[in-house]
Design an enzyme around this catalytic site. Structure first.
Site, PDB file in Angstrom:
ATOM      1  NE  ARG A   1      10.542  -2.476   6.214  1.00 47.65           N
ATOM      2  CZ  ARG A   1      11.597  -2.867   7.099  1.00 47.65           C
ATOM      3  NH1 ARG A   1      12.204  -2.168   7.896  1.00 47.65           N
ATOM      4  NH2 ARG A   1      11.985  -4.136   7.354  1.00 47.65           N
TER       5      ARG A   1
ATOM      6  CD  GLU B   1       6.651  -3.384   1.850  1.00 49.78           C
ATOM      7  OE1 GLU B   1       7.017  -2.262   1.412  1.00 49.78           O
ATOM      8  OE2 GLU B   1       5.838  -4.013   1.329  1.00 49.78           O
TER       9      GLU B   1
ATOM     10  CB  ALA C   1       6.819  -4.949  -3.343  1.00 52.28           C
TER      11      ALA C   1
END
Length: 473
Positions: free
Chosen positions: A78, A418, A243
């Site tokens: 991550r 993230e 992502a």
């Protein structure tokens, strides 16, 4: 844990030019990425691409080097690359402030990007609001008042010290080269809806968001919709899940499927009598030979390096036991620009989970490898310590920026998986403030590097405790 690599370790080296106020004039960054014995998942491109974080500077030089070692091949985790890349930049900002004997929060503030500027990789920032987020959090989290209280606490306590730190974030979100299928089938009889998509549900709430989007577009109750397992028959050639964009791109693909279905169903809907039910509408579509299955291949393209950027700010306050190196996170405030959240409960939960995962990276998850063989010597929880309930901030406040629609993504939302993890570095820098307070007690208030993770032994060692400082009462 012995066989499989972990997040790629980094060594960062920097040279920074700045004026007397701490304003950046030039930045030269070198990133050394330890890929282990295999370079398959080298994430250097992200360390370089995200390395400027939220800071404007006219002159940048950023270069990465992949290093092969005898450790197991490391992998994407991550926030791959972006996490260490931004940390290295923040460490440089800390160094600048210490050199000038200035408040690092002020040095950070004066270097923040403004709307209309461009990042080193060529990404335009037309909607940059990081300065506004910074000022808003500084006020709502009462940072100035709490900083004064921390200073007073440290003056009154020798063996416990507190620290407070605030950091900004610019996180650019890529779409290009990341693609997914979606398939929606509506069934005659009960009007049930089945969806498959190219993402993988790993706890990020992608299936819930997909169902929400389909229910909104088709104007049906969510209970009618089921998400089926992903497979390569219904979703061939889909990309990996990651992502922070899989949820929004799968939602976009589902949205396009719904548009196709609505175009077909609307022809029949216009002939229906008032007060018809969904089941009656679908039954009539079936009788009229309407295709009730739609698929869409989401293959996004954009001319800029990233599709859009999200922004945030975070403030953390900690208390460190100088004698043992133990740390307690007293409070953390996160303010994050999530656009118009598709599901605030999921997005706040994602922010909280990402933040605590980051706390483990910064403070507890220490790994030691055999220097000769590369064997992981910390292969179980007896030595490897992921964060637990006691590592969560006592006072934890996560706020999604209101009234901040994103015109460049699905339903005006932004990615969330993230970015909050990266902002957890505020905890590490708050620990560093506490260590500085302890070192000042013995006349050593100078700059020192702080490696990650800052485990209890490292923190205690950096506090420069010596038995000669003790006294018997």
């Amino acid at each position: 844990m012995k066989m499989i690599g972990m997040r790629e370790p980094y060594l960062g080296k920097y040279q920074v030019g700045f004026d007397d106020d701490g304003k950046l004039l030039g930045v030269n960054m070198s990133y050394y990425c330890n890929g282990g014995n295999s370079p398959n998942d080298c994430d250097l491109i992200f360390a370089v691409g995200f390395g400027d974080n939220a800071y404007s500077c006219e002159h940048w030089r950023m270069q990465g080097f992949s290093v092969k070692t005898n450790e197991p091949g490391h992998s994407y985790v991550r926030s791959p690359g972006s996490l260490p890349g931004i940390f290295i930049m923040e460490s440089a900002m800390e160094h600048i402030a210490k050199t000038l004997k200035k408040d690092v929060m002020e040095v950070r503030r004066i270097n923040l990007y403004q709307a209309g500027q461009t990042s080193p990789c060529g990404q335009p920032l037309p909607h940059c609001n990081v300065t506004s987020l910074w000022e808003q959090l500084h006020e709502t989290a009462a940072v100035a008042q709490r900083a004064a209280e921390v200073e007073a606490f440290n003056q009154s306590n020798r063996w416990k010290k507190r620290g407070i730190s605030m950091v900004p974030l610019k996180y650019c979100v890529p779409w290009q080269g990341i693609f997914y299928h979606a398939l929606i089938s509506i069934y005659n009889g009960d009007g049930a809806i089945a969806i498959t998509h190219g993402g993988v549900e790993v706890g990020q709430g992608i299936d819930t968001k997909v169902v929400q989007v389909a229910a909104r577009e088709l104007k049906v109750d969510m209970d009618l919709i089921k998400v089926k397992p992903t497979d390569c028959l219904t979703s061939p050639n889909s990309q990996w899940t990651g992502a922070s964009v899989t949820s929004e791109l799968c939602c976009m693909a589902v949205l396009e499927c719904c548009k196709q279905l609505n175009e077909r169903i609307d022809v029949v809907r216009q002939k229906m009598k008032p007060d018809y039910t969904w089941q009656e509408l679908i039954r009539q579509c079936y009788n009229d030979g309407v295709d009730l299955c739609a698929r869409y291949w989401m293959y996004p393209r954009h001319e800029t390096p990233f599709k859009y950027c999200s922004y945030g700010a975070c403030c953390s306050e900690v208390e460190v036991d100088v004698l043992t190196g133990e740390t307690q996170i007293l409070r953390s405030d996160v303010l994050y620009d999530c656009g118009v959240s598709t599901n605030p409960e999921i997005d706040i939960g994602q922010s909280e989970g990402a933040f605590v995962m980051g706390v483990g990276y910064w403070l507890t998850e220490h790994v030691v490898y055999d220097e000769n063989t590369g064997e992981n010597l910390y292969d179980g929880t007896w030595k490897y310590k992921p964060p637990t309930a006691k590592d969560i901030p006592i006072d934890f406040r996560v706020t999604l920026l209101p009234n901040a629609p994103n015109p460049l993504s699905v339903l005006r939302s932004k990615a969330v998986g993230e970015p909050p993890l990266i902002m957890s570095n505020s905890v590490l820098f708050a620990v560093k403030r506490a260590i500085e307070a302890a070192r000042a007690e013995v006349g050593q208030d100078t700059f020192f590097p702080m490696d990650v993770p800052a485990s209890v032994d490292q923190i205690q060692t950096l506090c420069l405790v010596d038995p000669s400082q003790f006294s018997l009462i």
